[in-house]
Design a protein around this motif. Structure first.
Motif, PDB file in Angstrom:
ATOM      1  N   ARG A 104      27.320  41.192  34.967  1.00 27.62           N
ATOM      2  CA  ARG A 104      28.307  40.235  35.205  1.00 27.62           C
ATOM      3  C   ARG A 104      29.305  40.088  36.330  1.00 27.62           C
ATOM      4  O   ARG A 104      29.326  38.399  36.707  1.00 27.62           O
ATOM      5  CB  ARG A 104      29.139  40.184  33.804  1.00 27.62           C
ATOM      6  N   CYS A 105      29.607  41.049  36.748  1.00 28.92           N
ATOM      7  CA  CYS A 105      30.541  40.538  37.598  1.00 28.92           C
ATOM      8  C   CYS A 105      29.433  41.006  38.763  1.00 28.92           C
ATOM      9  O   CYS A 105      30.534  40.091  40.412  1.00 28.92           O
ATOM     10  CB  CYS A 105      31.580  41.757  37.785  1.00 28.92           C
ATOM     11  N   GLU A 106      28.910  42.350  39.725  1.00 26.67           N
ATOM     12  CA  GLU A 106      28.307  41.945  40.427  1.00 26.67           C
ATOM     13  C   GLU A 106      27.201  40.387  41.107  1.00 26.67           C
ATOM     14  O   GLU A 106      26.521  39.663  42.234  1.00 26.67           O
ATOM     15  CB  GLU A 106      27.178  43.571  41.237  1.00 26.67           C
ATOM     16  N   HIS A 107      26.760  39.706  40.757  1.00 29.22           N
ATOM     17  CA  HIS A 107      26.096  39.304  40.611  1.00 29.22           C
ATOM     18  C   HIS A 107      26.529  37.519  40.370  1.00 29.22           C
ATOM     19  O   HIS A 107      27.167  37.344  39.702  1.00 29.22           O
ATOM     20  CB  HIS A 107      24.975  38.544  39.018  1.00 29.22           C
ATOM     21  N   VAL A 269      38.324  40.569  32.872  1.00 24.89           N
ATOM     22  CA  VAL A 269      37.782  42.150  32.460  1.00 24.89           C
ATOM     23  C   VAL A 269      37.439  41.917  30.576  1.00 24.89           C
ATOM     24  O   VAL A 269      36.106  42.153  30.317  1.00 24.89           O
ATOM     25  CB  VAL A 269      38.337  43.147  32.538  1.00 24.89           C
ATOM     26  N   ARG A 270      37.907  40.706  30.374  1.00 22.32           N
ATOM     27  CA  ARG A 270      38.201  40.359  28.754  1.00 22.32           C
ATOM     28  C   ARG A 270      36.693  39.893  28.244  1.00 22.32           C
ATOM     29  O   ARG A 270      35.643  40.026  27.074  1.00 22.32           O
ATOM     30  CB  ARG A 270      39.090  40.354  28.010  1.00 22.32           C
ATOM     31  N   THR A 278      36.976  51.459  37.404  1.00 17.36           N
ATOM     32  CA  THR A 278      38.392  51.294  38.061  1.00 17.36           C
ATOM     33  C   THR A 278      37.955  49.843  38.691  1.00 17.36           C
ATOM     34  O   THR A 278      36.637  49.564  38.595  1.00 17.36           O
ATOM     35  CB  THR A 278      38.507  52.169  39.448  1.00 17.36           C
ATOM     36  N   LEU A 279      38.586  48.796  39.295  1.00 18.18           N
ATOM     37  CA  LEU A 279      37.761  47.517  40.118  1.00 18.18           C
ATOM     38  C   LEU A 279      38.736  46.862  40.880  1.00 18.18           C
ATOM     39  O   LEU A 279      39.863  47.750  41.344  1.00 18.18           O
ATOM     40  CB  LEU A 279      37.906  46.357  38.498  1.00 18.18           C
ATOM     41  N   ASN A 280      38.769  46.363  42.082  1.00 16.04           N
ATOM     42  CA  ASN A 280      39.262  45.281  42.704  1.00 16.04           C
ATOM     43  C   ASN A 280      39.266  43.591  41.963  1.00 16.04           C
ATOM     44  O   ASN A 280      37.776  43.620  41.901  1.00 16.04           O
ATOM     45  CB  ASN A 280      39.419  45.315  43.694  1.00 16.04           C
ATOM     46  N   VAL A 281      39.838  42.788  42.137  1.00 15.79           N
ATOM     47  CA  VAL A 281      39.464  41.385  42.388  1.00 15.79           C
ATOM     48  C   VAL A 281      40.025  41.030  43.732  1.00 15.79           C
ATOM     49  O   VAL A 281      41.557  41.276  43.773  1.00 15.79           O
ATOM     50  CB  VAL A 281      40.133  41.012  41.026  1.00 15.79           C
ATOM     51  N   GLU A 282      39.410  40.722  44.665  1.00 10.96           N
ATOM     52  CA  GLU A 282      40.085  39.527  45.519  1.00 10.96           C
ATOM     53  C   GLU A 282      39.779  38.558  45.618  1.00 10.96           C
ATOM     54  O   GLU A 282      39.735  37.094  44.595  1.00 10.96           O
ATOM     55  CB  GLU A 282      38.741  39.644  46.406  1.00 10.96           C
ATOM     56  N   LEU A 292      45.757  29.585  43.400  1.00 10.68           N
ATOM     57  CA  LEU A 292      45.347  30.904  43.668  1.00 10.68           C
ATOM     58  C   LEU A 292      44.364  30.665  42.927  1.00 10.68           C
ATOM     59  O   LEU A 292      43.640  29.926  42.299  1.00 10.68           O
ATOM     60  CB  LEU A 292      45.981  31.576  42.205  1.00 10.68           C
ATOM     61  N   THR A 293      42.870  31.348  43.655  1.00  8.76           N
ATOM     62  CA  THR A 293      41.418  31.033  43.636  1.00  8.76           C
ATOM     63  C   THR A 293      40.794  32.061  43.500  1.00  8.76           C
ATOM     64  O   THR A 293      40.939  34.138  44.503  1.00  8.76           O
ATOM     65  CB  THR A 293      41.042  30.576  45.297  1.00  8.76           C
ATOM     66  N   VAL A 294      40.074  32.796  42.587  1.00 11.71           N
ATOM     67  CA  VAL A 294      39.162  34.071  42.584  1.00 11.71           C
ATOM     68  C   VAL A 294      38.000  34.327  43.933  1.00 11.71           C
ATOM     69  O   VAL A 294      37.566  33.507  43.991  1.00 11.71           O
ATOM     70  CB  VAL A 294      38.424  34.482  41.722  1.00 11.71           C
ATOM     71  N   LEU A 295      38.248  34.939  44.612  1.00 13.82           N
ATOM     72  CA  LEU A 295      36.781  35.034  45.319  1.00 13.82           C
ATOM     73  C   LEU A 295      35.577  35.840  45.238  1.00 13.82           C
ATOM     74  O   LEU A 295      35.048  36.172  45.146  1.00 13.82           O
ATOM     75  CB  LEU A 295      37.628  35.586  46.745  1.00 13.82           C
ATOM     76  N   GLU A 296      36.025  37.285  44.694  1.00 15.21           N
ATOM     77  CA  GLU A 296      34.691  38.028  44.362  1.00 15.21           C
ATOM     78  C   GLU A 296      35.588  39.439  43.366  1.00 15.21           C
ATOM     79  O   GLU A 296      36.715  39.697  43.703  1.00 15.21           O
ATOM     80  CB  GLU A 296      34.523  38.639  45.020  1.00 15.21           C
ATOM     81  N   VAL A 297      34.965  39.575  41.647  1.00 16.30           N
ATOM     82  CA  VAL A 297      35.030  40.917  40.973  1.00 16.30           C
ATOM     83  C   VAL A 297      34.301  41.806  41.535  1.00 16.30           C
ATOM     84  O   VAL A 297      33.061  41.579  41.250  1.00 16.30           O
ATOM     85  CB  VAL A 297      34.965  39.936  40.037  1.00 16.30           C
ATOM     86  N   ASN A 298      34.969  43.176  41.697  1.00 15.89           N
ATOM     87  CA  ASN A 298      33.992  43.970  41.444  1.00 15.89           C
ATOM     88  C   ASN A 298      34.477  45.095  40.637  1.00 15.89           C
ATOM     89  O   ASN A 298      35.653  45.395  40.274  1.00 15.89           O
ATOM     90  CB  ASN A 298      34.430  44.723  43.178  1.00 15.89           C
ATOM     91  N   PRO A 299      33.658  45.621  40.632  1.00 11.86           N
ATOM     92  CA  PRO A 299      33.037  47.108  39.242  1.00 11.86           C
ATOM     93  C   PRO A 299      33.509  47.902  39.292  1.00 11.86           C
ATOM     94  O   PRO A 299      32.876  49.326  39.426  1.00 11.86           O
ATOM     95  CB  PRO A 299      31.924  46.135  37.870  1.00 11.86           C
TER      96      PRO A 299
END
Length: 429
Positions: A104-107, A269-270, A278-282, A292-299
Motif C-alpha cells: 500500500r505504500c510502495e505502489h 500509517v494507521r 522503520t519508515l520515512n515520508v517525503e 504541505l504535500t506528501v511526495l512519497e511514503v517509504n516503508p
C-alpha cells in the motif's frame, strides 16, 4: 540452542548488505551482541538487466534455512529488498510489517488512493497506462511528473510541461517500465491487493501535479501501531538540473511544520496498517503558501541518512531498525552526537563520460584525515561509463557520496568543497 544464542549473540539477516552499511551496523551501540548475515548481493538484487524476484526470494529463503537460527531480517534498500523483507520476516518468524501494508505504500497509485482517504495533503494525481494512453489526464495540471507505479532512485520519473512532452515521456517509460514493474507485479500477486489495483499489474504509471517548495523527509518507526518520530531531514536540490544536491539534518523548517508532517504521517500509517518497521515520508512544504504535500511514503528508513543521525544524535537510524527486528523498543538517543548539523553531499558530473582515474583507498583516507568530520564513498570505478551505472537519475551522474558533520551549514559547505577539490577524478568524454 546454538553457540551464538548461548553467547547472547543475535543473528540478523540483511539482504544486499554492502561494505559501507556493514561498517555502520558493526559500530552500533551493543554491536558486539549482533551478527549481521549477508543475504543475496546488491548486484543480483538491483543491478541486473532483469530482476528475477521469485527466484531471488526462494534463494534468500534457502540461505536463511542454511544459516541456522536467524533472529530478524532487516532491509534499507528499495525494491525488491523492501518488498521481500515482510516475506522473509514471516519465513523466520521475526517481527516485521505485513506484505499488504508495504504494498500500500510502495505502489504509487495505490498509496495515493489510501492517502486521499485520510488526508488532504496530496497532489492531484491520476492513473496512466503507457501502453494505451496518448493524452494527459484532464484533472492533473501541467507541469506534472509521470512515474511508474513502482521504480527506485527516481528512475523513469519524468517532468513534463505539455501534451507533446507527456507523449515523449510515455515512449521513454514504455521501454524500461517492465524491468521493475513486472517483478513488482509478481510480488503483488503474493499479497491481497484490491481488484482495481491488481488488474493493472506493474506496467502502469501515476501522473502527479508537480508541487513546488522545500523538500523534507520525516524519519521514524512504528511499533504496536504507534508512530515515533526520529527527526526531519532537508533535501536540497541543485539549481541547474532537477537532481538532489544534499541531505541536511536536522531540518531548518519551523517546528510547526514538523508537527504537521507528523500528524499527516500518523494518519497514513494507521490507514495502511504499517507496523513493526522503520519508515520515512517525503514532503514538499511551500513557505509562501504554507502548503504541505506528501511526495512519497517509504516503508523503510533511508540508509542515506544513517551517518547524519549518527553525527548529530549519536546513533544511526539503523539502530531503530535492528532493535525493531529483534522485538525490542528502539529507545533512540537524541542530540548526543559530536556535531550540531550533518549532510550527505552528492558529488556529481553533469556530462556522460568514462572514468579514467578515480581516487585510491589511500587517497580517500588522506582526504578524510585532512578534512575532519567527513566520510567519502566513491561509487565509480576506473573504466565505468557513467550512463551505464545503476542508481542514477535522468539528469546527472553521481560519482561519490560525501558525508560531513560540522557546527553549522557554512562549515558543512566548506568541508564538502575541500573534499571535492582534493579527490582526483579524471573522465574521458
Amino acid at each position: 540452542m546454538s553457540d551464538q544464542h548461548r553467547d547472547g549473540v543475535r543473528t540478523i539477516a540483511v539482504p544486499g548488505l554492502d561494505e559501507h552499511n556493514r561498517e555502520i551496523l558493526e559500530r552500533l551501540p551493543g554491536g558486539e551482541r549482533h551478527r549481521f548475515l549477508p543475504l543475496l548481493s546488491i548486484d543480483e538484487l538491483q543491478y541486473g538487466d532483469e530482476i528475477p524476484v521469485l527466484d531471488l526470494l526462494e534463494k534468500a529463503r534457502s540461505e536463511l534455512d542454511r544459516a541456522g537460527p536467524v533472529d530478524g531480517v532487516i532491509g534499507f534498500w528499495d525494491f525488491p529488498v523492501s518488498t521481500m523483507v515482510p516475506l522473509l520476516c514471516a519465513h523466520v518468524g521475526s517481527p516485521g510489517p505485513s506484505l499488504d501494508a508495504v504494498l500500500r505504500c510502495e505502489h504509487k497509485y495505490w498509496s495515493r488512493l489510501e492517502q486521499r482517504a485520510v488526508i488532504d495533503e496530496h497532489p492531484a494525481f491520476a492513473l496512466v497506462d503507457p501502453d494505451r494512453d496518448t493524452e494527459p489526464p484532464a484533472d492533473v495540471p501541467f507541469p506534472m511528473w509521470v512515474k511508474p507505479v513502482k521504480s527506485f532512485s527516481s528512475d523513469l520519473a519524468l517532468r513534463v510541461t505539455d501534451a507533446a512532452g507527456f507523449r515523449d515521456a510515455l515512449a521513454i517509460i514504455r521501454e524500461g517500465i517492465g524491468r521493475v514493474g513486472e517483478p513488482f507485479a509478481e510480488l503483488m500477486a503474493l499479497g491481497d491487493p484490491p481488484p482495481e489495483i491488481a488488474a493493472h499489474g506493474g506496467r502502469v504509471c501515476v501522473a502527479e501535479e508537480a508541487v513546488e517548495g522545500r523538500q523534507l523527509t520525516l524519519e521514524g518507526w512504528v511499533r504496536d501501531g504507534e508512530l515515533h518520530v526520529l527527526g526531519a531531514v532537508d533535501t536540497v536540490n541543485r539549481a541547474d538540473v532537477p537532481s538532489q544536491d544534499r541531505f541536511v539534518y536536522p531540518s531548518s523548517v519551523p517546528d510547526t511544520v514538523v508537527e504537521r508532517m507528523t500528524s499527516v504521517t500518523g494518519r497514513i500509517v494507521r490507514r495502511v496498517g504499517l507496523d513493526h518497521t522503520t519508515l520515512n515520508v517525503e514532503f514538499f512544504w511551500d513557505p509562501e503558501s504554507d502548503r504541505l504535500t506528501v511526495l512519497e511514503v517509504n516503508p523503510r528508513h533511508s540508509q542515506s541518512h544513517a551517518e547524519l543521525f549518527e553525527h548529530v544524535d549519536g546513533a544511526p537510524n539503523h539502530l531503530a531498525m535492528v532493535r525493531l527486528a529483534l522485538g525490542e523498543e528502539p529507545a533512540m538517543p537524541h542530540r548526543q552526537g559530536h556535531h550540531a548539523v550533518a549532510a550527505k553531499w552528492f558529488l556529481r558530473r553533469l556530462d556522460d563520460g568514462v572514468a579514467r582515474r578515480v581516487p585510491t583507498a589511500e587517497e580517500i583516507t588522506e582526504v578524510q584525515r585532512s578534512v575532519p568530520g567527513t566520510t567519502v564513498d566513491v561509487i565509480v570505478a576506473e573504466g565505468d561509463r557513467l550512463s551505464e551505472l545503476p542508481d542514477q537519475d535522468n539528469y546527472s551522474y553521481k560519482i561519490a557520496n560525501i558525508y560531513v558533520g560540522g557546527s553549522d551549514e557554512r562549515e558543512l559547505a566548506d568541508r564538502f568543497r575541500r573534499c571535492a577539490e582534493l579527490l582526483p577524478f579524471t573522465f574521458d568524454p
